[in-house]
Design an enzyme around this catalytic site. Sequence first.
Site, mmCIF file in Angstrom:
data_model
loop_
_atom_site.group_PDB
_atom_site.id
_atom_site.type_symbol
_atom_site.label_atom_id
_atom_site.label_comp_id
_atom_site.label_asym_id
_atom_site.label_seq_id
_atom_site.Cartn_x
_atom_site.Cartn_y
_atom_site.Cartn_z
ATOM 1 N N GLU A 199 -7.628 2.681 9.070
ATOM 2 C CA GLU A 199 -8.544 1.862 7.344
ATOM 3 C C GLU A 199 -7.821 0.919 7.184
ATOM 4 O O GLU A 199 -9.107 0.465 7.133
ATOM 5 C CB GLU A 199 -7.604 3.120 6.689
ATOM 6 C CG GLU A 199 -8.317 3.301 5.167
ATOM 7 C CD GLU A 199 -8.573 1.913 4.764
ATOM 8 O OE1 GLU A 199 -9.831 1.810 3.736
ATOM 9 O OE2 GLU A 199 -7.958 1.094 4.840
ATOM 10 N N LEU A 214 1.091 -1.434 -0.456
ATOM 11 C CA LEU A 214 0.428 -0.347 -0.444
ATOM 12 C C LEU A 214 0.667 1.347 -0.243
ATOM 13 O O LEU A 214 2.268 1.562 0.786
ATOM 14 C CB LEU A 214 -0.806 0.360 1.186
ATOM 15 C CG LEU A 214 -1.726 -1.439 1.737
ATOM 16 C CD1 LEU A 214 -2.640 -1.232 3.068
ATOM 17 C CD2 LEU A 214 -3.488 -1.324 0.153
HETATM 18 N N1 LIG Z 1 -5.913 0.140 -1.755
HETATM 19 C C1 LIG Z 1 -6.162 -0.735 -1.269
HETATM 20 O O1 LIG Z 1 -7.297 -0.833 -1.476
HETATM 21 C C2 LIG Z 1 -5.610 -1.985 -2.683
HETATM 22 C C3 LIG Z 1 -6.596 -3.114 -2.577
HETATM 23 C C4 LIG Z 1 -5.752 -4.553 -3.021
HETATM 24 C C5 LIG Z 1 -4.636 -4.491 -3.635
HETATM 25 N N2 LIG Z 1 -3.279 -3.244 -3.534
HETATM 26 C C6 LIG Z 1 -2.576 -2.884 -3.546
HETATM 27 O O2 LIG Z 1 -2.350 -3.661 -5.535
HETATM 28 C C7 LIG Z 1 -0.930 -3.618 -5.208
HETATM 29 C C8 LIG Z 1 -1.516 -5.284 -6.367
HETATM 30 O O3 LIG Z 1 -2.683 -5.364 -7.640
HETATM 31 P P1 LIG Z 1 -2.588 -4.980 -8.953
HETATM 32 O O4 LIG Z 1 -3.120 -4.474 -9.431
HETATM 33 O O5 LIG Z 1 -0.753 -4.942 -9.589
HETATM 34 O O6 LIG Z 1 -2.200 -7.524 -8.773
HETATM 35 P P2 LIG Z 1 -3.288 -8.152 -8.241
HETATM 36 O O7 LIG Z 1 -4.486 -7.729 -8.805
HETATM 37 O O8 LIG Z 1 -2.967 -8.446 -7.455
HETATM 38 O O9 LIG Z 1 -2.991 -9.570 -8.818
HETATM 39 C C9 LIG Z 1 -2.515 -9.533 -10.335
HETATM 40 C C10 LIG Z 1 -2.521 -11.399 -10.930
HETATM 41 O O10 LIG Z 1 -3.475 -11.464 -10.293
HETATM 42 C C11 LIG Z 1 -3.506 -12.799 -11.559
HETATM 43 N N3 LIG Z 1 -4.979 -12.575 -11.689
HETATM 44 C C12 LIG Z 1 -5.830 -11.251 -11.623
HETATM 45 N N4 LIG Z 1 -6.876 -11.836 -12.342
HETATM 46 C C13 LIG Z 1 -7.139 -12.955 -12.413
HETATM 47 C C14 LIG Z 1 -7.729 -14.055 -13.344
HETATM 48 N N5 LIG Z 1 -9.171 -13.400 -13.494
HETATM 49 N N6 LIG Z 1 -7.604 -14.823 -13.676
HETATM 50 C C15 LIG Z 1 -6.552 -15.634 -13.150
HETATM 51 N N7 LIG Z 1 -5.325 -14.626 -12.745
HETATM 52 C C16 LIG Z 1 -5.824 -13.950 -12.367
HETATM 53 C C17 LIG Z 1 -3.079 -12.619 -12.158
HETATM 54 O O11 LIG Z 1 -1.581 -13.494 -11.282
HETATM 55 P P3 LIG Z 1 -0.716 -14.601 -11.976
HETATM 56 O O12 LIG Z 1 0.464 -13.667 -12.567
HETATM 57 O O13 LIG Z 1 -0.160 -15.743 -11.235
HETATM 58 O O14 LIG Z 1 -1.207 -15.126 -13.640
HETATM 59 C C18 LIG Z 1 -2.257 -11.172 -12.214
HETATM 60 O O15 LIG Z 1 -1.129 -11.212 -12.561
HETATM 61 C C19 LIG Z 1 -0.366 -4.137 -4.182
HETATM 62 O O16 LIG Z 1 0.565 -2.936 -4.473
HETATM 63 C C20 LIG Z 1 -1.228 -4.169 -3.234
HETATM 64 O O17 LIG Z 1 -1.071 -4.084 -2.191
HETATM 65 C C21 LIG Z 1 -4.059 -2.374 -2.377
#
Ligand SMILES: NC(=O)c1ccc[n+]([C@@H]2O[C@H](COP(=O)([O-])OP(=O)(O)OC[C@H]3O[C@@H](n4cnc5c(N)ncnc54)[C@H](OP(=O)(O)O)[C@@H]3O)[C@@H](O)[C@H]2O)c1
Length: 186
Positions: A31, A24
Site C-alpha cells: 500500500e 500509521l
Molecule cells: N493513513 C494515511 O493515509 C495518513 C496520511 C497522512 C498522515 N497520516 C497519519 O496522521 C497523523 C498526522 O496527522 P495529523 O492530522 O495529526 O497532523 P498533520 O495534519 O500532519 O499536522 C498538523 C500540523 O500541521 C500544521 N498545519 C496543518 N494545516 C495547516 C495550515 N493550513 N496552515 C499552517 N499549518 C498547518 C500545523 O502545524 P503547527 O502545529 O506546527 O502549526 C498542525 O499542527 C500521523 O499519525 C500520520 O502517520 C496518515
Amino acid sequence: MKNMRLNLIAAVCDNMGIGKNGDLPWRLKKELKYFSAQTKKVNNPEKKNVIIMGRKTYFGVPESKRPLPDRFNVILTSEPEKYEFPSEVIVAKSMEDAFLKLDEPKIKDQIENVWIVGGHSVYKEAMESPMCHRIYITRVMSTFDCDAFFPTIPDNFNRIKNDEDIPEEVQEENGIKYQYQIYEKV
Ligand SMILES: NC(=O)c1ccc[n+]([C@@H]2O[C@H](COP(=O)([O-])OP(=O)(O)OC[C@H]3O[C@@H](n4cnc5c(N)ncnc54)[C@H](OP(=O)(O)O)[C@@H]3O)[C@@H](O)[C@H]2O)c1
C-alpha cells in the site's frame, strides 16, 4: 496555480482512522508502494508532482526517508522557525502561502500534479477547496486504535471506476484486507 486540480490520497480504516502516535496504525508495504507510485506518476518526465502535508505527517516519516524523493515536499506549519527543515523542502504558513510559493516561475513550470497527503486538517481544507478534484482512498477493512482521523467526505464527491492501472479487487497483506477506491467531485 489557481487552476491546478488537487488530488487527495489517504489510507483510511473502518473507524475512519489514519494515524496513531504520529505513525500509521498498520504496516502495509504494498500500500505504501501504491502511495509512492501514485504521487510520483507524471506524464511529462521533465516534471515532478507536489505533495502537501501537515507538520506532523512530515515528521512522522522516518528521518532517513524524508523528504520523500522525486516530489516537491511542501510542509505546512504555523511556526516554521521552530523546526529544522532541509533546504529542498518548501515550508508554508498556510495553504494559501503554499500555493503562492508554488506559483513562483522557477517551480511552477516544473510541476505536473499536486497531491494532498494529510493529515486531518490538511485533508479537510483541501476537500472543501474548489480546486479539489479527486480523493484516492485505500479502504483498510479493519478497525484500528487511532488518534488521527480522515474527515467526512463531502456529499458532492461520488465513487468512480478506478484508473486502469489501479486494481478494483480487494488486496490483502499481513492478514489485513484493503481496497483502492477513487472519489471524484460531481
Ligand atoms: N493513513 C494515511 O493515509 C495518513 C496520511 C497522512 C498522515 N497520516 C497519519 O496522521 C497523523 C498526522 O496527522 P495529523 O492530522 O495529526 O497532523 P498533520 O495534519 O500532519 O499536522 C498538523 C500540523 O500541521 C500544521 N498545519 C496543518 N494545516 C495547516 C495550515 N493550513 N496552515 C499552517 N499549518 C498547518 C500545523 O502545524 P503547527 O502545529 O506546527 O502549526 C498542525 O499542527 C500521523 O499519525 C500520520 O502517520 C496518515
